[in-house]
Design a protein around this motif. Structure first.
Motif, PDB file in Angstrom:
ATOM      1  N   THR A   1       2.401  18.560  -1.793  1.00 29.68           N
ATOM      2  CA  THR A   1       3.790  18.208  -1.513  1.00 29.68           C
ATOM      3  C   THR A   1       3.902  16.723  -1.170  1.00 29.68           C
ATOM      4  O   THR A   1       3.214  16.239  -0.269  1.00 29.68           O
ATOM      5  N   ASN A   2       4.775  16.027  -1.891  1.00 29.96           N
ATOM      6  CA  ASN A   2       5.026  14.616  -1.574  1.00 29.96           C
ATOM      7  C   ASN A   2       5.410  14.471  -0.116  1.00 29.96           C
ATOM      8  O   ASN A   2       6.185  15.276   0.399  1.00 29.96           O
ATOM      9  N   GLN A   3       4.919  13.427   0.546  1.00 29.05           N
ATOM     10  CA  GLN A   3       5.305  13.274   1.940  1.00 29.05           C
ATOM     11  C   GLN A   3       5.418  11.804   2.352  1.00 29.05           C
ATOM     12  O   GLN A   3       4.696  10.947   1.864  1.00 29.05           O
ATOM     13  N   VAL A   4       6.368  11.548   3.241  1.00 31.41           N
ATOM     14  CA  VAL A   4       6.456  10.257   3.918  1.00 31.41           C
ATOM     15  C   VAL A   4       6.397  10.515   5.415  1.00 31.41           C
ATOM     16  O   VAL A   4       6.818  11.565   5.902  1.00 31.41           O
ATOM     17  N   ILE A   5       5.865   9.549   6.127  1.00 34.48           N
ATOM     18  CA  ILE A   5       5.852   9.637   7.586  1.00 34.48           C
ATOM     19  C   ILE A   5       7.123   8.959   8.106  1.00 34.48           C
ATOM     20  O   ILE A   5       7.634   8.022   7.492  1.00 34.48           O
ATOM     21  N   GLU A   6       7.650   9.471   9.199  1.00 35.99           N
ATOM     22  CA  GLU A   6       8.861   8.893   9.808  1.00 35.99           C
ATOM     23  C   GLU A   6       8.521   8.336  11.187  1.00 35.99           C
ATOM     24  O   GLU A   6       8.054   9.052  12.059  1.00 35.99           O
TER      25      GLU A   6
ATOM     26  N   ARG B   1       0.818  -1.216   0.000  1.00 35.83           N
ATOM     27  CA  ARG B   1       0.000   0.000   0.000  1.00 35.83           C
ATOM     28  C   ARG B   1       0.853   1.268   0.000  1.00 35.83           C
ATOM     29  O   ARG B   1       0.338   2.361  -0.220  1.00 35.83           O
ATOM     30  N   ASN B   2       2.138   1.124   0.277  1.00 36.92           N
ATOM     31  CA  ASN B   2       3.028   2.285   0.250  1.00 36.92           C
ATOM     32  C   ASN B   2       4.136   2.061  -0.771  1.00 36.92           C
ATOM     33  O   ASN B   2       4.733   0.990  -0.808  1.00 36.92           O
ATOM     34  N   ARG B   3       4.395   3.083  -1.571  1.00 39.17           N
ATOM     35  CA  ARG B   3       5.413   2.918  -2.608  1.00 39.17           C
ATOM     36  C   ARG B   3       6.814   2.939  -2.019  1.00 39.17           C
ATOM     37  O   ARG B   3       7.642   2.109  -2.328  1.00 39.17           O
ATOM     38  N   LEU B   4       7.087   3.944  -1.181  1.00 39.54           N
ATOM     39  CA  LEU B   4       8.410   3.996  -0.561  1.00 39.54           C
ATOM     40  C   LEU B   4       8.302   3.344   0.813  1.00 39.54           C
ATOM     41  O   LEU B   4       7.511   3.762   1.649  1.00 39.54           O
ATOM     42  N   ARG B   5       9.081   2.305   1.050  1.00 39.02           N
ATOM     43  CA  ARG B   5       9.039   1.556   2.318  1.00 39.02           C
ATOM     44  C   ARG B   5      10.480   1.510   2.823  1.00 39.02           C
ATOM     45  O   ARG B   5      11.245   0.630   2.486  1.00 39.02           O
TER      46      ARG B   5
ATOM     47  N   SER C   1       5.318   8.897  -2.176  1.00 43.13           N
ATOM     48  CA  SER C   1       4.898   8.946  -0.773  1.00 43.13           C
ATOM     49  C   SER C   1       5.211   7.602  -0.145  1.00 43.13           C
ATOM     50  O   SER C   1       5.659   6.679  -0.820  1.00 43.13           O
ATOM     51  N   GLY C   2       4.982   7.500   1.156  1.00 40.43           N
ATOM     52  CA  GLY C   2       5.261   6.236   1.828  1.00 40.43           C
ATOM     53  C   GLY C   2       5.678   6.442   3.262  1.00 40.43           C
ATOM     54  O   GLY C   2       5.251   7.400   3.923  1.00 40.43           O
ATOM     55  N   VAL C   3       6.531   5.545   3.731  1.00 37.70           N
ATOM     56  CA  VAL C   3       6.884   5.510   5.139  1.00 37.70           C
ATOM     57  C   VAL C   3       8.388   5.270   5.288  1.00 37.70           C
ATOM     58  O   VAL C   3       8.972   4.499   4.531  1.00 37.70           O
ATOM     59  N   ALA C   4       8.984   5.936   6.278  1.00 40.07           N
ATOM     60  CA  ALA C   4      10.393   5.705   6.612  1.00 40.07           C
ATOM     61  C   ALA C   4      10.484   5.482   8.120  1.00 40.07           C
ATOM     62  O   ALA C   4       9.590   5.893   8.858  1.00 40.07           O
TER      63      ALA C   4
ATOM     64  N   VAL D   1      -4.270   9.198   7.941  1.00 39.38           N
ATOM     65  CA  VAL D   1      -2.837   9.330   7.674  1.00 39.38           C
ATOM     66  C   VAL D   1      -2.369   8.218   6.742  1.00 39.38           C
ATOM     67  O   VAL D   1      -1.603   8.452   5.803  1.00 39.38           O
ATOM     68  N   LYS D   2      -2.862   6.992   6.959  1.00 36.17           N
ATOM     69  CA  LYS D   2      -2.395   5.881   6.114  1.00 36.17           C
ATOM     70  C   LYS D   2      -2.760   6.085   4.649  1.00 36.17           C
ATOM     71  O   LYS D   2      -2.043   5.646   3.758  1.00 36.17           O
ATOM     72  N   ASP D   3      -3.883   6.731   4.398  1.00 32.81           N
ATOM     73  CA  ASP D   3      -4.280   6.952   3.010  1.00 32.81           C
ATOM     74  C   ASP D   3      -3.527   8.135   2.400  1.00 32.81           C
ATOM     75  O   ASP D   3      -3.251   8.147   1.202  1.00 32.81           O
ATOM     76  N   ILE D   4      -3.190   9.101   3.253  1.00 26.99           N
ATOM     77  CA  ILE D   4      -2.393  10.231   2.763  1.00 26.99           C
ATOM     78  C   ILE D   4      -1.002   9.741   2.364  1.00 26.99           C
ATOM     79  O   ILE D   4      -0.555   9.937   1.235  1.00 26.99           O
ATOM     80  N   VAL D   5      -0.323   9.061   3.285  1.00 23.38           N
ATOM     81  CA  VAL D   5       1.038   8.621   2.942  1.00 23.38           C
ATOM     82  C   VAL D   5       1.010   7.462   1.948  1.00 23.38           C
ATOM     83  O   VAL D   5       1.985   7.228   1.234  1.00 23.38           O
ATOM     84  N   GLY D   6      -0.090   6.752   1.888  1.00 23.89           N
ATOM     85  CA  GLY D   6      -0.240   5.693   0.892  1.00 23.89           C
ATOM     86  C   GLY D   6      -0.471   6.261  -0.507  1.00 23.89           C
ATOM     87  O   GLY D   6      -0.452   5.527  -1.487  1.00 23.89           O
ATOM     88  N   GLY D   7      -0.721   7.554  -0.566  1.00 20.63           N
ATOM     89  CA  GLY D   7      -0.834   8.212  -1.868  1.00 20.63           C
ATOM     90  C   GLY D   7      -2.211   8.109  -2.498  1.00 20.63           C
ATOM     91  O   GLY D   7      -2.377   8.466  -3.665  1.00 20.63           O
ATOM     92  N   SER D   8      -3.212   7.645  -1.732  1.00 22.88           N
ATOM     93  CA  SER D   8      -4.514   7.467  -2.379  1.00 22.88           C
ATOM     94  C   SER D   8      -5.451   8.669  -2.197  1.00 22.88           C
ATOM     95  O   SER D   8      -6.468   8.753  -2.866  1.00 22.88           O
ATOM     96  N   ARG D   9      -5.130   9.607  -1.314  1.00 17.59           N
ATOM     97  CA  ARG D   9      -6.041  10.737  -1.094  1.00 17.59           C
ATOM     98  C   ARG D   9      -5.617  11.995  -1.840  1.00 17.59           C
ATOM     99  O   ARG D   9      -6.444  12.795  -2.223  1.00 17.59           O
ATOM    100  N   PHE D  10      -4.316  12.179  -1.994  1.00 22.49           N
ATOM    101  CA  PHE D  10      -3.797  13.285  -2.799  1.00 22.49           C
ATOM    102  C   PHE D  10      -2.935  12.648  -3.886  1.00 22.49           C
ATOM    103  O   PHE D  10      -2.298  11.636  -3.645  1.00 22.49           O
ATOM    104  N   PRO D  11      -2.890  13.253  -5.063  1.00 22.45           N
ATOM    105  CA  PRO D  11      -2.165  12.582  -6.152  1.00 22.45           C
ATOM    106  C   PRO D  11      -0.661  12.801  -6.087  1.00 22.45           C
ATOM    107  O   PRO D  11      -0.055  13.347  -6.993  1.00 22.45           O
TER     108      PRO D  11
END
Ligand code: GCU
Length: 726
Positions: free
Chosen positions: A429-434, A189-193, A486-489, A472-482
């Motif tokens: 703005t692209n974002q990942v959660i840390e 569900r997340n592109r950047l893992r 995005s992803g998680v670190a 938050v999971k859908d935001i960083v998963g990239g499904s709510r904003f194009p």
């Protein structure tokens, strides 16, 4: 390195359930791969062979065509226009003869029924079609039993997808799950893992609690990369696809990683991770043009600086063609950055991004920016506000290959914090959660603290950025904003101790991180159950016992340490053990304001710092009002008297006493629970954990007594139950 401690969740213990063995054996005698086996696919095949050998006692043979009616077939789902070829995506002369179709039809696919072709023995082979396009990292795993055929069909969206599917299959075997009717379709569900190492070239690890670095020793990269390879395996097994290999605080030697000899060392490490589909990133020093380039400035708008970075990036891509990009901590905790030149974070990030853009590289720019030289007398400045105040005005100003990396909370990985209000506040703005897998503020891998439930709460938090269900999971998963990216670190928790993580049960945090990022809808309990089975086997008492301990551990740790979201009552610098006023009169912006009447930080809009207003409605109102602010975050948002009554019905002071007494008792309970599993877990690992739990129980009492005594002395209010307070 073959000990049970070292193997973590890749134990591949011998399967004793004969029923499970009997079902799998015929199915996986042969692994069929058409085409060349190399790179990630080779890693997948090797893992399958070794895992199966270890669990079932035979090594499957790898063939290009099946010779019987049963096999495990690996293939890559070729996208439209791609050549039909073997699983590795490489040409192979045998493909046309192969009984099964090596690539699926052009997308989109429909359920048009089985394809019949003729096997080497002239028998028909039927391979069902996937029902929809597979993303590159996705896979399907099907059990096909038709006519006389009985096979497992593993299809990846790419070789990486095949590898993730191989690890999935090995997990199923370990957990004793039979393949009958298997019909799995998985897509991360997340592109950047991503994993961030905070390792330094001298071999130390910033906030490392499991020994020294596995990457560096005495200023150099280690020469034997076997351990790094095993790390790549364990990360890949959970779905991790990116790693930064040096501390975000980039010191002198590490500043040179982007050039010369040291770059070649980095390239050696990149090659190891490449085999497991993991892209390598470096943390860079924003002032590198000065430090190693001989320039007089690092101003991002200076042409000489821009040219210097372009040349540096070009050299990096010559050495590492698939280099991931840069991770940057700038203008934070004394690190250099664009502020020195009157520029902002967007100027800084975009300059690096422009250099990386031609190669597809990324700039991951951290939002952990605040004033670390604050005067504690200054009651208007609130560190919690800082990330939002700095970055919200820059939304939309970053290039497409810049990602902002936002810590889960507004402060710094405390036991309990609200979710950072930046999530959802940066729609352009692209974002990942840390997250922090390393247990800096959560017991430093000496205390048991399974963090997956905490991360889940964060990921499930509804920001209301686009109305309800903007989690938050859908935001960083990239499904709510194009977002293009995005992803998680997360900050890693490993070092060179035999068991990787210091506390053997802390392995569950690393495993759980990867699994949760792959699929944030997995429950913390399901992940704990999986990890326990893979690590200690399927005995029901072990599974129930260990899973139960893990699930209770974060609430227990919270209860004997920091009450009601207050945070920071820790020994300065080390961050281990209680020191209630340790950070109270410091420069770090970390205060609880406890006095004889009450405690907590007023972050309301009405009378405090206004931090609560950084959220979307109705979260702002929920936090702003004493009537609706959740108990566990009360002292984060409000300053209240000790006699304030919580939603739970208790006063704040009685809550502090009660949680500290029961928390310390429950920590003691871990010792007993673990003791009960003694005959079901190997001696070495049992003793390792038992030792840590005993110390935790002692240390929990210390926490209890320091916190209770402090607040008893401050408030003068006795414990209703008259327990011992000093
Ligand atoms: C915390 C941690 C530091 C680290 C910093 C960061 O403050 O204590 O060691 O450098 O986070 O995330 O950059």
């Amino acid at each position: 390195g073959g000990s049970a401690l070292y193997k973590a969740w890749l134990q591949y213990a011998k399967v004793n359930d004969s029923e499970v063995c009997e079902v799998y054996k015929p199915l996986i005698q042969q692994i069929v791969v058409a085409g060349r086996i190399e790179g990630v696919l080779a890693a997948a095949v090797a893992e399958l062979q070794e895992g199966i050998r270890s669990m079932l006692g035979f090594t499957p043979e790898v063939v290009q065509e099946p010779t019987g009616t049963s096999c495990l077939l690996l293939q890559v789902n070729k996208p439209e226009g791609a050549e039909t070829a073997g699983a590795a995506g490489e040409g192979s002369g045998t493909v046309s003869k192969l009984a099964v179709q090596p690539g699926f039809d052009p997308l989109p696919m429909s359920e048009t029924g089985p394809i019949s072709q003729t096997s080497a023995q002239g028998k028909p082979w039927r391979v069902p079609k996937a029902s929809a396009a597979l993303e590159a990292d996705g896979f399907t795993l099907l059990h096909v039993r038709e006519g006389g055929e009985n096979c497992l069909l593993l299809t990846g969206g790419s070789a990486r997808g095949v590898m993730y599917g191989a690890f999935h299959l090995l997990r199923l075997i370990s957990m004793g799950i039979c393949p009958e009717g298997l019909n799995v379709r998985e897509c991360p569900r997340n592109r950047l893992r991503m994993i961030n190492q905070w390792d330094n070239a001298d071999g130390s690890i910033e906030r490392g609690y499991a020994g020294r670095s596995i990457f560096y020793r005495d200023g150099s990269m280690v020469t034997d990369l076997q351990r790094v390879k095993d790390y790549a395996r364990i990360l890949a097994s959970t779905g991790i696809n990116a790693i930064s290999i040096n501390n975000v605080n980039v010191h002198e030697v590490e500043t040179h990683f982007i050039t010369g000899e040291l770059l070649l060392d980095v390239a050696r490490v990149a090659a190891v991770f490449r085999e497991y589909g993991i892209a390598l990133f470096l943390s860079v020093n924003f002032a590198a043009p000065i430090a190693i380039g001989g320039l007089s400035t690092a101003d991002p708008l200076d042409r000489g600086v821009q040219a210097w970075w372009k040349t540096a990036v070009q050299q990096i891509y010559t050495a590492i063609p698939d280099f991931g990009g840069f991770l940057v901590k700038a203008d934070s905790e004394h690190r250099p950055g664009p502020f020195a030149y009157g520029r902002d974070h967007a100027d800084g990030a975009n300059m690096l991004a422009e250099a990386l853009e031609p190669y597809g590289g990324l700039v991951i720019w951290r939002c952990f920016v605040y004033n670390c030289m604050q005067d504690w007398r200054d009651r208007r400045t609130d560190r919690a506000r800082a990330a939002y105040d700095h970055f919200k005005p820059l939304d939309g100003k970053f290039r497409d290959n810049v990602i902002l990396q936002i810590k889960n909370g507004p402060m710094d990985f405390q036991v309990r914090e609200p979710v950072s209000p930046l999530f959802g506040a940066l729609p352009h703005t692209n974002q990942v959660i840390e997250f922090q897998v390393a247990q800096e503020y959560t017991g430093q891998q000496r205390h048991l603290c399974y963090l997956v439930p905490q991360w889940k709460q964060v990921l499930d938090f509804d920001t209301y950025a686009l109305g309800p269900e903007t989690r938050v999971k859908d935001i960083v998963g990239g499904s709510r904003f194009p977002f293009p990216h995005s992803g998680v670190a997360a900050v890693s928790n490993i070092g060179d101790e035999e068991n990787w993580t210091g506390h053997t049960l802390a392995q569950a945090n690393l495993y759980g991180y990867g699994r949760l990022v792959w699929n944030p809808d997995l429950s913390a309990e399901a992940i704990a159950d999986e990890w326990t089975r893979l690590t200690f086997g399927n005995h029901p008492a072990v599974v129930a016992g260990v899973t139960g301990m893990l699930m209770k551990s974060w609430p227990i740790y919270e209860s004997y340490t920091a009450p009601l979201g207050v945070g920071w009552m820790v020994t300065p610098h080390t961050h281990y053990g209680p020191d209630v006023d340790g950070y109270e009169y410091s420069r770090w912006g970390t205060y609880h304001f406890a006095d004889r009447d009450g405690i907590g930080v007023d972050r309301t809009k009405r009378s405090g710092t206004g931090y609560a207003a950084q959220y979307f409605s109705p979260n702002t109102e929920m936090f702003e009002s004493l009537g609706t602010c959740p108990d566990e975050l009360l002292l984060f948002f409000h300053h209240v008297p000790y006699s304030h009554v919580l939603h739970s019905g208790k006063t704040v002071i009685q809550h502090i006493y009660d949680t500290h007494f029961t928390g310390a008792e429950e920590a003691e309970g871990f010792v007993q629970s673990w003791e009960g599993l003694r005959d079901k877990i190997d001696d070495i690992r049992h003793a390792q954990v038992a030792g840590r739990l005993a110390k935790q129980a002692e240390h929990a009492k210390h926490w209890r007594d320091v916190i209770n005594t402090y607040f008893y002395r401050k408030s003068g209010i006795p414990d209703e139950q008259g327990r011992t307070i000093y």
